[in-house]
Design a protein around this motif. Structure first.
Motif, short mmCIF file in Angstrom:
data_model
loop_
_atom_site.label_atom_id
_atom_site.label_comp_id
_atom_site.label_asym_id
_atom_site.label_seq_id
_atom_site.Cartn_x
_atom_site.Cartn_y
_atom_site.Cartn_z
N LYS A 140 4.10 5.74 -5.33
CA LYS A 140 4.16 5.76 -6.80
C LYS A 140 3.12 6.74 -7.33
O LYS A 140 3.41 7.53 -8.25
N PHE A 141 1.93 6.72 -6.73
CA PHE A 141 0.87 7.62 -7.14
C PHE A 141 1.33 9.08 -6.98
O PHE A 141 1.16 9.91 -7.88
N ALA A 142 1.97 9.35 -5.83
CA ALA A 142 2.44 10.72 -5.56
C ALA A 142 3.50 11.13 -6.59
O ALA A 142 3.46 12.24 -7.11
N THR A 143 4.43 10.23 -6.88
CA THR A 143 5.48 10.56 -7.85
C THR A 143 4.87 10.81 -9.23
O THR A 143 5.23 11.77 -9.92
N ASP A 144 3.93 9.94 -9.61
CA ASP A 144 3.28 10.12 -10.92
C ASP A 144 2.59 11.47 -11.02
O ASP A 144 2.71 12.18 -12.00
N LYS A 145 1.88 11.81 -9.94
CA LYS A 145 1.15 13.09 -9.94
C LYS A 145 2.12 14.26 -10.02
O LYS A 145 1.88 15.23 -10.73
N LEU A 175 0.83 -1.20 0.00
CA LEU A 175 0.00 0.00 0.00
C LEU A 175 0.88 1.26 0.00
O LEU A 175 0.66 2.19 -0.79
N THR A 176 1.89 1.26 0.91
CA THR A 176 2.79 2.41 0.96
C THR A 176 3.46 2.62 -0.40
O THR A 176 3.57 3.75 -0.88
N LYS A 177 3.89 1.53 -1.00
CA LYS A 177 4.55 1.63 -2.31
C LYS A 177 3.61 2.26 -3.34
O LYS A 177 4.01 3.12 -4.11
N GLN A 178 2.37 1.80 -3.32
CA GLN A 178 1.39 2.29 -4.30
C GLN A 178 1.13 3.78 -4.10
O GLN A 178 1.06 4.55 -5.07
#
Ligand code: ADP
Length: 261
Positions: free
Chosen positions: A16-21, A10-13
């Motif tokens: 990743k979401f934050a980096t993508d954004k 979950l933390t990884k996801q």
């Protein structure tokens, strides 16, 4: 992606979401900056010829119209200004299409020797005004066929040859040569013995709106889009463009094309 209860995943996801954004926002920021700069440049480029036209028309309406000689002179100048506006708008249209990747190349076989000759014919009068000789070696009496978008390559040749005349010296020369390269390619060179370009400006030549002489004082001054259009067209073909120049001696712009038997 499936929702997970595993904390580590979950933390990884989330990360990743934050980096993508973040990346998405960065991209948008760059685009916004680009758009703002582009619009700023566009209005700046349009202002000079617009004010010129406006100036001549107002002076005519204020009374200059009564003098037949002045009337003709001012109307001609206003017409030149409008002509320049048309060129700029056409160039802008082309560059925005090219930069959005909105241009389809219509590739076909054609003879580049004939194309160089027809561009020479179109620009001969302009060259004559500066007494510049357009040279194309007679050894090119047989066809050299290439596989490319003929209309776009005509624009490339026309922009490069026009520049060699604009920045060429009175009584100078513009010479086009074509050479075979390995891998079924040819290289087309457009060389002049004109004013040349100082070393520090060379890396910036293909930037849109870039001009060495920013003053706009020179009457031939274009939109500063010619070379960036040339570069886009050549790169859209998957080919390469080169420049070599020596200040006060002359310049050579060259590009590769794919040969066709
Ligand atoms: P412009 O409309 O100003 O000619 P270009 O994109 O075609 O715009 O060229 C950009 C600048 O590069 C020109 O303003 C000029 O300073 C320089 N340049 C281009 N071609 C030549 C050349 N053959 N000789 C000297 N300078 C050149």
């Amino acid at each position: 992606q499936p929702i997970t209860t595993d904390m580590e995943t979950l933390t990884k996801q989330v990360k990743k979401f934050a980096t993508d954004k973040k990346l998405e926002i960065e991209t948008l920021k760059v685009r916004e900056e680009y758009r703002r700069e582009f619009l700023g440049n566009v209005s700046h480029e349009l202002k000079t010829p617009l004010f010129t036209v406006q100036g001549y028309l107002s002076t005519l309406l204020d009374g200059a119209m009564d003098d037949k000689k002045i009337r003709k002179k001012y109307l001609e100048r206003a017409e030149k200004g409008v002509e320049r506006l048309v060129y700029i708008v056409e160039d802008l249209d082309m560059i925005s299409k090219l930069e959005m990747g909105d241009v389809n190349l219509e590739l076909k076989k054609f003879n580049i020797v004939d194309l160089v000759q027809s561009v020479f014919d179109l620009l001969e009068m302009t060259a004559d005004k500066k007494n510049i000789i357009l040279m194309f070696d007679r050894k090119y009496n047989k066809a050299i066929n290439v596989f490319a978008d003929q209309e776009k390559i005509q624009q490339v040749l026309s922009n490069l040859i026009m520049n060699s005349i604009k920045y060429g010296k009175e009584n100078g020369t513009t010479e086009v040569t074509i050479e075979d390269l390995v891998n079924e390619k040819i290289i087309v060179r457009v060389r002049d013995n004109g004013e040349g370009i100082e070393k520090q400006y060379i890396p910036r030549l293909f930037e849109r709106f870039f001009r060495v002489d920013k003053s706009g004082a020179r009457s031939e001054g274009g939109s500063g889009l010619g070379l960036s259009i040339v570069k886009h067209i050549i790169e859209a073909h998957g080919e390469k463009i080169y420049v070599e120049s020596e200040f006060r001696k002359g310049s050579e712009f060259s590009f590769t094309l794919e040969k066709h038997q």
